[in-house]
Design a protein around this motif. Structure first.
Motif, PDB file in Angstrom:
ATOM      1  N   TRP A 384       0.822  -1.216   0.000  1.00  0.00           N
ATOM      2  CA  TRP A 384       0.000   0.000   0.000  1.00  0.00           C
ATOM      3  C   TRP A 384       0.846   1.250   0.000  1.00  0.00           C
ATOM      4  O   TRP A 384       0.548   2.222  -0.691  1.00  0.00           O
ATOM      5  N   THR A 387       2.099   1.783  -3.330  1.00  0.00           N
ATOM      6  CA  THR A 387       0.993   2.187  -4.206  1.00  0.00           C
ATOM      7  C   THR A 387       0.758   3.701  -4.099  1.00  0.00           C
ATOM      8  O   THR A 387       0.550   4.385  -5.100  1.00  0.00           O
ATOM      9  N   ASP A 422      -1.498  -6.297  -8.024  1.00  0.00           N
ATOM     10  CA  ASP A 422      -2.945  -6.235  -7.803  1.00  0.00           C
ATOM     11  C   ASP A 422      -3.377  -4.867  -7.266  1.00  0.00           C
ATOM     12  O   ASP A 422      -4.410  -4.342  -7.656  1.00  0.00           O
ATOM     13  N   PHE A 423      -2.583  -4.296  -6.362  1.00  0.00           N
ATOM     14  CA  PHE A 423      -2.948  -2.993  -5.785  1.00  0.00           C
ATOM     15  C   PHE A 423      -2.766  -1.866  -6.801  1.00  0.00           C
ATOM     16  O   PHE A 423      -3.520  -0.911  -6.826  1.00  0.00           O
ATOM     17  N   GLY A 425      -2.624  -2.226 -10.179  1.00  0.00           N
ATOM     18  CA  GLY A 425      -3.335  -2.426 -11.443  1.00  0.00           C
ATOM     19  C   GLY A 425      -2.418  -2.285 -12.642  1.00  0.00           C
ATOM     20  O   GLY A 425      -2.872  -2.011 -13.750  1.00  0.00           O
ATOM     21  N   PRO A 470      -1.748  -7.754 -12.925  1.00  0.00           N
ATOM     22  CA  PRO A 470      -2.828  -7.551 -11.962  1.00  0.00           C
ATOM     23  C   PRO A 470      -4.021  -8.464 -12.219  1.00  0.00           C
ATOM     24  O   PRO A 470      -4.359  -8.736 -13.359  1.00  0.00           O
ATOM     25  N   THR A 472      -6.985  -7.807 -10.426  1.00  0.00           N
ATOM     26  CA  THR A 472      -8.059  -7.101  -9.708  1.00  0.00           C
ATOM     27  C   THR A 472      -8.804  -6.172 -10.666  1.00  0.00           C
ATOM     28  O   THR A 472      -8.295  -5.850 -11.733  1.00  0.00           O
ATOM     29  N   ARG A 477      -9.757  -2.106  -6.427  1.00  0.00           N
ATOM     30  CA  ARG A 477      -8.586  -1.327  -5.999  1.00  0.00           C
ATOM     31  C   ARG A 477      -9.019  -0.048  -5.296  1.00  0.00           C
ATOM     32  O   ARG A 477      -8.472   0.309  -4.248  1.00  0.00           O
ATOM     33  N   HIS A 480     -10.460  -0.851  -1.757  1.00  0.00           N
ATOM     34  CA  HIS A 480      -9.437  -1.207  -0.769  1.00  0.00           C
ATOM     35  C   HIS A 480      -8.575  -0.021  -0.387  1.00  0.00           C
ATOM     36  O   HIS A 480      -8.201   0.134   0.770  1.00  0.00           O
TER      37      HIS A 480
END
Ligand code: ADP
Length: 497
Positions: A384, A387, A422-423, A425, A470, A472, A477, A480
């Protein structure tokens, strides 16, 4: 066959790696050195011990590779940035221990400058934020604290410099007192637009020009090593700060290319090209590199203080894993964190928050929470933070970033890299050689020695090991990220309460 020698002088150890002329590592040596913490918030290094460790590791690596110093076409240096020291030009002896980048002793002095309204001058001239992290306030402290140092500095009897500068001075037997532009830009004394020492910043910190080294390109003629040191002279042809060296080692050489190093902390740099971008999101404007007399190239930089260190905390603080890689097995026992969020603000929060009063927070715990959820929340907490850095970079750079190139010890975790993709993208790309810091220095030295004519020729050297994609949706995204930001809010300003 032409060989290259990279000297990687880090915060806790010095390393040397011998490469062949395709930048394949042949042999390496590493040596830790002492950290000294004389008072709370102070961190010092013995510059002579550093110098010894660099010579020893270089000799070891050359011997292990089964070559002679005379077989080495060029040497490149990469180093811990911002750490600064002062030495006597005649004797080559340091006057005091080096003050390490982590040292916070100049906080109060800088608070006074902030109150005096100097922050915008610093951001405009240096591209940096007012913080003890950078060298200027540390050098100010040294020249004030060491008896008659300022007078002797003005008289040209003393030399100051970051670790690159110190090592080049020692390696050349005192012949060169220079610094490369990536190290210089982290001192807070260099004008980020002109790549020259800035008269207003030198006046602000009361640093005489006579004590400072000359600023040179990253790939240049830095001099030749004293033949006594390695048995034959070696041309020094590259030097650059560790994070810029990793950016170069990842060949992030066109705008939009970004790397993140997952070590103890996480360091993200985005190459932005020939124009420095002033950040609106509390990132730093920094020099990416300068090759010979080609134009300066810039980058945006942001860092997270606690990255892999959060995994170390699971191991040493909580004892729920025995080794760092075990975090992956534990976290893989669950498919998500079960609503648990760990904000690893153990040492405050870095970019884009810069909140030194934030502290770690563990939220969303229920009776069903297990060690596996906590392990997963730890990996997610690292991802995170990265991100958020990338989002800030994207806003400042004004362009979409489509791939993140990764390196550093924790980039070995497939699970962390998948979570990261995934976070974000976007694709996360891991090279075969994740030792990009030393690699960047070797490549820079090779360019300086004419082994390659241009950065384009280096593209063949970089090999991708794995790409994470990714899995997701954009809605996942966003949802979350909202909860993560709520958790961050709760961790902020804690130490002031
Ligand atoms: P530094 O250069 O800052 O000392 P490194 O690049 O050596 O750091 O990375 C070390 C960090 O990587 C440690 O904090 C450790 O927790 C983490 N780490 C190492 N191996 C793994 C792994 N397989 N999975 C997850 N984290 C790892």
């Amino acid at each position: 066959m032409k060989y290259l020698l990279a000297l990687d002088q880090g915060t806790t150890s010095s390393r040397a790696i011998v490469y062949d002329d395709r930048c394949r590592p042949l042999a390496a040596a590493q040596k830790e050195f002492a950290q000294s913490f004389p008072k709370p918030g102070w961190v010092e290094h013995d510059a002579i011990e550093i110098w010894r460790s660099v010579q020893e590791t270089a000799r070891d690596a050359i011997a292990k590779a089964g070559i002679e110093a005379s077989d080495i076409a060029a040497l490149g240096i990469t180093n811990q940035r911002e750490t600064v020291l002062v030495w006597d030009r005649k004797t080559g002896e340091p006057l005091a221990p080096a003050i390490v980048w982590q040292d916070r002793r100049t906080s109060e002095y800088l608070s006074a400058l902030r109150e005096a309204g100097k922050e915008s001058l610093i951001q405009q001239h240096a591209g940096l934020l007012l913080d003890p992290y950078f060298s200027a306030s540390k050098l100010h402290w040294l020249l004030r604290d060491i008896p008659s140092a300022r007078k002797r500095a003005e008289a040209g009897e003393l030399a100051a410099g970051t670790i690159d500068s110190w090592l080049i001075y020692k390696l050349t037997g005192g012949k060169s007192h220079v610094t490369d532009v990536t190290n210089a830009c982290r001192t807070m004394l260099m004008n980020i637009n002109r790549a020259e020492w800035d008269p207003e910043l030198m006046a602000l910190f009361d640093i005489p020009r006579a004590v400072l080294p000359d600023i040179v390109s990253n790939s240049a003629d830095f001099g030749t090593t004293d033949p006594e040191i390695f048995g034959a002279p070696i041309p020094i042809r590259g030097a650059m700060g560790d994070q810029q060296s990793a950016l170069f080692g990842q060949l992030c050489a066109s705008p939009g290319l970004v790397k993140c190093t997952y070590g103890t902390g996480c360091f993200m740099l985005a190459f932005t090209g020939q124009d420095p971008i002033a950040s609106k999101n509390r990132l730093l404007t920094t020099v990416a590199w300068k090759i010979g007399d080609q134009p300066l190239q810039y980058a945006l930089e942001g860092s997270v203080f606690v990255g892999g260190a959060a995994i170390q905390w699971l191991r040493d603080g909580l004892g729920i894993i025995r080794t760092a890689p075990e975090v992956n097995e534990l976290a893989a026992k669950v498919t998500d964190s079960g609503g648990v969020y760990l904000v690893p603000a153990f040492a405050g929060l870095g970019a884009p928050y810069w909140d030194s009063d934030a502290r770690g927070a563990l939220l969303g715990i229920t009776r069903g929470t297990t060690a596996a959820h906590l392990a997963r929340a730890t990996l997610e907490g690292i991802a995170w933070q990265v991100t958020e850095l990338l989002a800030a970079m994207q806003k400042d750079a004004g362009r979409a970033i489509t791939t993140l190139r990764v390196d550093g010890g924790a980039s070995a975790s497939d699970l962390l890299m998948q979570i990261q993709s995934d976070f974000l993208g976007i694709k996360v790309e891991r090279p075969k050689n994740v030792e990009t810091t030393a690699l960047g220095a070797a490549m820079m030295a090779g360019l300086g020695a004419g082994i390659w004519k241009s950065v384009d020729e280096l593209t063949e050297i970089r090999e991708v090991e794995r790409i994470f994609r990714p899995s997701t949706t954009a809605k996942d995204r966003r949802d979350h990220l909202k909860i993560w930001r709520k958790a961050v809010k709760r961790s902020r300003n804690w130490a002031t309460a």
